[in-house]
Design an enzyme around this catalytic site. Structure first.
Site, mmCIF file in Angstrom:
data_model
loop_
_atom_site.group_PDB
_atom_site.id
_atom_site.type_symbol
_atom_site.label_atom_id
_atom_site.label_comp_id
_atom_site.label_asym_id
_atom_site.label_seq_id
_atom_site.Cartn_x
_atom_site.Cartn_y
_atom_site.Cartn_z
ATOM 1 N N ARG A 139 0.823 -1.206 0.000
ATOM 2 C CA ARG A 139 0.000 0.000 0.000
ATOM 3 C C ARG A 139 0.866 1.269 0.000
ATOM 4 O O ARG A 139 0.592 2.217 0.738
ATOM 5 C CB ARG A 139 -0.924 0.045 1.234
ATOM 6 C CG ARG A 139 -2.034 -0.969 1.217
ATOM 7 C CD ARG A 139 -3.143 -0.542 0.269
ATOM 8 N NE ARG A 139 -4.206 -1.522 0.199
ATOM 9 C CZ ARG A 139 -5.360 -1.406 0.836
ATOM 10 N NH1 ARG A 139 -5.606 -0.374 1.577
ATOM 11 N NH2 ARG A 139 -6.267 -2.333 0.699
ATOM 12 N N ARG B 180 -3.739 6.824 0.920
ATOM 13 C CA ARG B 180 -4.191 8.059 1.572
ATOM 14 C C ARG B 180 -3.174 8.722 2.500
ATOM 15 O O ARG B 180 -3.332 9.881 2.855
ATOM 16 C CB ARG B 180 -5.484 7.790 2.352
ATOM 17 C CG ARG B 180 -6.691 7.654 1.454
ATOM 18 C CD ARG B 180 -7.836 7.017 2.186
ATOM 19 N NE ARG B 180 -7.457 5.656 2.580
ATOM 20 C CZ ARG B 180 -8.259 4.807 3.208
ATOM 21 N NH1 ARG B 180 -9.466 5.196 3.568
ATOM 22 N NH2 ARG B 180 -7.865 3.597 3.504
ATOM 23 N N ARG C 166 -7.478 12.143 -5.118
ATOM 24 C CA ARG C 166 -8.735 11.573 -4.604
ATOM 25 C C ARG C 166 -9.816 12.628 -4.381
ATOM 26 O O ARG C 166 -11.000 12.303 -4.330
ATOM 27 C CB ARG C 166 -8.487 10.794 -3.306
ATOM 28 C CG ARG C 166 -8.095 9.360 -3.506
ATOM 29 C CD ARG C 166 -9.239 8.465 -3.988
ATOM 30 N NE ARG C 166 -10.034 7.941 -2.865
ATOM 31 C CZ ARG C 166 -11.302 8.186 -2.674
ATOM 32 N NH1 ARG C 166 -11.969 8.974 -3.511
ATOM 33 N NH2 ARG C 166 -11.936 7.667 -1.648
ATOM 34 N N TYR D 138 -14.706 -12.188 -0.254
ATOM 35 C CA TYR D 138 -15.359 -10.889 -0.525
ATOM 36 C C TYR D 138 -16.665 -11.082 -1.291
ATOM 37 O O TYR D 138 -17.662 -10.408 -1.044
ATOM 38 C CB TYR D 138 -14.435 -9.976 -1.334
ATOM 39 C CG TYR D 138 -13.517 -9.154 -0.467
ATOM 40 C CD1 TYR D 138 -14.025 -8.160 0.371
ATOM 41 C CD2 TYR D 138 -12.148 -9.372 -0.484
ATOM 42 C CE1 TYR D 138 -13.180 -7.413 1.174
ATOM 43 C CE2 TYR D 138 -11.297 -8.628 0.318
ATOM 44 C CZ TYR D 138 -11.820 -7.652 1.140
ATOM 45 O OH TYR D 138 -10.983 -6.914 1.947
HETATM 46 O O1 CP3 Z 1 0.186 1.017 -3.525
HETATM 47 C C1 CP3 Z 1 -0.766 0.252 -3.333
HETATM 48 O O2 CP3 Z 1 -0.626 -0.844 -2.772
HETATM 49 C C2 CP3 Z 1 -2.121 0.693 -3.798
HETATM 50 C C3 CP3 Z 1 -2.813 -0.261 -4.705
HETATM 51 C C4 CP3 Z 1 -3.774 -1.158 -3.952
HETATM 52 C C5 CP3 Z 1 -5.076 -0.789 -3.513
HETATM 53 N N1 CP3 Z 1 -5.675 -1.915 -3.026
HETATM 54 C C6 CP3 Z 1 -5.705 0.539 -3.633
HETATM 55 C C7 CP3 Z 1 -6.650 0.942 -2.568
HETATM 56 C C8 CP3 Z 1 -3.591 -2.510 -3.645
HETATM 57 C C9 CP3 Z 1 -2.362 -3.387 -3.849
HETATM 58 C C10 CP3 Z 1 -4.812 -2.967 -3.063
HETATM 59 C C11 CP3 Z 1 -5.048 -4.382 -2.688
HETATM 60 C C12 CP3 Z 1 -6.186 -4.698 -1.823
HETATM 61 N N2 CP3 Z 1 -7.443 -4.184 -1.858
HETATM 62 C C13 CP3 Z 1 -6.168 -5.717 -0.850
HETATM 63 C C14 CP3 Z 1 -4.994 -6.605 -0.552
HETATM 64 C C15 CP3 Z 1 -3.995 -5.905 0.274
HETATM 65 C C16 CP3 Z 1 -4.217 -6.024 1.741
HETATM 66 O O3 CP3 Z 1 -4.269 -4.961 2.368
HETATM 67 O O4 CP3 Z 1 -4.286 -7.124 2.251
HETATM 68 C C17 CP3 Z 1 -7.431 -5.758 -0.254
HETATM 69 C C18 CP3 Z 1 -7.848 -6.671 0.865
HETATM 70 C C19 CP3 Z 1 -8.229 -4.790 -0.906
HETATM 71 C C20 CP3 Z 1 -9.661 -4.479 -0.674
HETATM 72 C C21 CP3 Z 1 -9.818 -3.092 -0.178
HETATM 73 N N3 CP3 Z 1 -9.662 -1.965 -0.953
HETATM 74 C C22 CP3 Z 1 -10.136 -2.684 1.130
HETATM 75 C C23 CP3 Z 1 -10.366 -3.621 2.302
HETATM 76 C C24 CP3 Z 1 -10.194 -1.280 1.103
HETATM 77 C C25 CP3 Z 1 -10.632 -0.369 2.209
HETATM 78 C C26 CP3 Z 1 -9.625 -0.343 3.294
HETATM 79 C C27 CP3 Z 1 -9.217 1.037 3.577
HETATM 80 O O5 CP3 Z 1 -8.011 1.232 3.785
HETATM 81 O O6 CP3 Z 1 -10.084 1.938 3.601
HETATM 82 C C28 CP3 Z 1 -9.849 -0.849 -0.182
HETATM 83 C C29 CP3 Z 1 -9.748 0.553 -0.636
HETATM 84 C C30 CP3 Z 1 -8.439 0.956 -1.227
HETATM 85 N N4 CP3 Z 1 -7.786 0.271 -2.218
HETATM 86 C C31 CP3 Z 1 -7.686 2.137 -0.932
HETATM 87 C C32 CP3 Z 1 -6.581 2.132 -1.778
HETATM 88 C C33 CP3 Z 1 -5.502 3.187 -1.871
HETATM 89 C C34 CP3 Z 1 -8.044 3.201 0.090
HETATM 90 C C35 CP3 Z 1 -9.339 3.838 -0.179
HETATM 91 C C36 CP3 Z 1 -9.417 5.109 -1.006
HETATM 92 O O7 CP3 Z 1 -8.486 5.649 -1.612
HETATM 93 O O8 CP3 Z 1 -10.555 5.576 -1.015
#
Ligand code: CP3
Length: 371
Positions: A44, A48, A57, A169
């Site tokens: 990640r 944010r 965003r 999911y």
């Molecule tokens: O640099 C990076 O890693 C960003 C790319 C990335 C995102 N999601 C963007 C994102 C990657 C590699 C992911 C993978 C992802 N998504 C996983 C596996 C990684 C892990 O943490 O185990 C999972 C489980 C998801 C599903 C997901 N997406 C969740 C549970 C959430 C919400 C959690 C939160 O932090 O709010 C997301 C949203 C998300 N995906 C964000 C980002 C940058 C944050 C929300 C936003 O920008 O609005």
């Protein structure tokens, strides 16, 4: 051997005909080849906690960023350059393949992903489509842009969810505490469970192929919630599907990183998928995790992401501890045990990248042959 300089290019290692570029440093480590220093990147790393991401965003939703290759590439590149890491993970999300399979979802502020009509019955599973993976070509287009930008300077990581985690999911309709619906289908309608995993694999294979053809050097498979399974359930209900996906991606010619958290009891089984690299979380020391994985695999990890909130001296202690436990053995990629959280101070992430870049092992095991 004089240990002060053995880790430098061309001194302790046979690099004269095989110069290590930043990008190949990461790929070489995935393959357990010797490197001039430990490669580093962060789960990640684009998100944010970074002002540049928050600015984008303000004007676009998460899914909009993913679907516009210019934006996705920009976010990916900005994060990697700002941190000085050895690899860039493409900006996308685990849930994207749900859409071409016929499931709508959205990200609700503060709640994570919500799938509108979760998969609960045999009929729901049968209705899922596997013929539209090419709709995910926008991810490949973003990878292509990132690959053109970095050339061979950085490793480029494509990714997807593992079958179990993605199925969870789809069935739960979002994050879950106890995975009751998922495990219910697994135990009570095993045929539908297997069909669901088959369909997921069919889509993910095509999705990973798109990413590899576009220039992904490595694919990371996120089994983020696999730690919810007992070893027996992992063996009976998830292992084969993960293994099939790992092997299918490797057959495309790239190494695979297989990642999970709270997996201490599953590591040796996860390694049996044949993945090149296994992700380790911070709940056990790196050397113990590596032993459980087996030294025939590379490992990635394992700083607690919340340690990034500690005073810099403590961060440094923990970073060096991990590097010392890796003991210069080829096949360690420095990373966090899980993703960076939103309020993390960026300067601490930058500082960790620098610590890893500058670390030199005293008495390093450069041959990689000793235990
Ligand atoms: O640099 C990076 O890693 C960003 C790319 C990335 C995102 N999601 C963007 C994102 C990657 C590699 C992911 C993978 C992802 N998504 C996983 C596996 C990684 C892990 O943490 O185990 C999972 C489980 C998801 C599903 C997901 N997406 C969740 C549970 C959430 C919400 C959690 C939160 O932090 O709010 C997301 C949203 C998300 N995906 C964000 C980002 C940058 C944050 C929300 C936003 O920008 O609005």
């Amino acid at each position: 051997m004089h240990m002060e300089n053995v880790n430098e290019k061309g001194s302790g290692l046979e690099l004269s005909t095989d110069t290590i570029l930043d990008g190949s440093r990461f790929v070489r480590a995935c393959l357990r080849r010797p490197v001039d220093r430990t490669p580093v990147w962060f789960l990640r790393q684009a998100g944010r906690y970074m002002q540049e991401y928050r600015d984008i965003r303000k004007h676009h939703t998460l899914v909009e960023i993913c679907k516009q290759p210019d934006l996705a590439a920009e976010v990916t590149i900005t994060a990697a350059e700002k941190l000085g890491v050895d690899a860039a993970i493409i900006f996308a999300d685990l849930l994207l393949p749900l859409e071409p399979m016929g499931l709508d979802f959205e990200f609700q502020a503060g709640e994570g992903p919500v799938v509108h009509h979760p998969v609960r019955t045999a009929e729901d599973v049968r209705a899922l489509r596997t013929d539209r993976a090419d709709e995910l070509a926008y991810v490949a287009a973003a990878i292509q842009k990132v690959a053109r930008h970095f050339k061979d300077q950085l490793g480029i990581i494509g990714f997807c969810g593992a079958p179990y985690t993605l199925a969870s999911y789809m069935i739960e309709g979002g994050g879950s505490r106890n995975y009751i619906h998922t495990k219910q289908m697994m135990y009570r309608d095993t045929l539908s469970w297997r069909l669901l995993l088959d369909k997921i694999i069919t889509v993910l294979e095509q999705y990973c192929r798109l990413q590899v053809l576009a220039g992904a050097d490595v694919i990371q498979i996120f089994d983020s919630w696999v730690g919810s399974l007992s070893l027996s359930d992992y063996r009976d209900y998830a292992f084969e599907a993960s293994k099939r996906l790992v092997r299918a991606v490797q057959a495309m010619g790239v190494p695979v990183i297989y990642f999970g958290v709270e997996t201490a009891g599953l590591l040796s089984e996860m390694a049996s998928t044949g993945a090149d690299v296994i992700g380790l979380d911070w709940r056990q020391p790196l050397d113990e995790g590596w032993r459980a994985v087996g030294h025939g695999h590379a490992v990635q990890g394992n700083l607690d992401p919340i340690t990034l909130f500690a005073p810099i001296e403590i961060i440094e202690q923990r970073v060096k501890e991990i590097l010392r436990l890796a003991n210069g053995r080829p096949g360690h990629i420095f990373n966090l045990g899980h993703g960076i959280v939103p309020t993390t101070p960026v300067e601490n992430v930058q500082a960790v990248a620098k610590m890893v870049r500058e670390f030199r092992m005293e008495g390093a095991n450069l041959e990689g042959t000793n235990a």
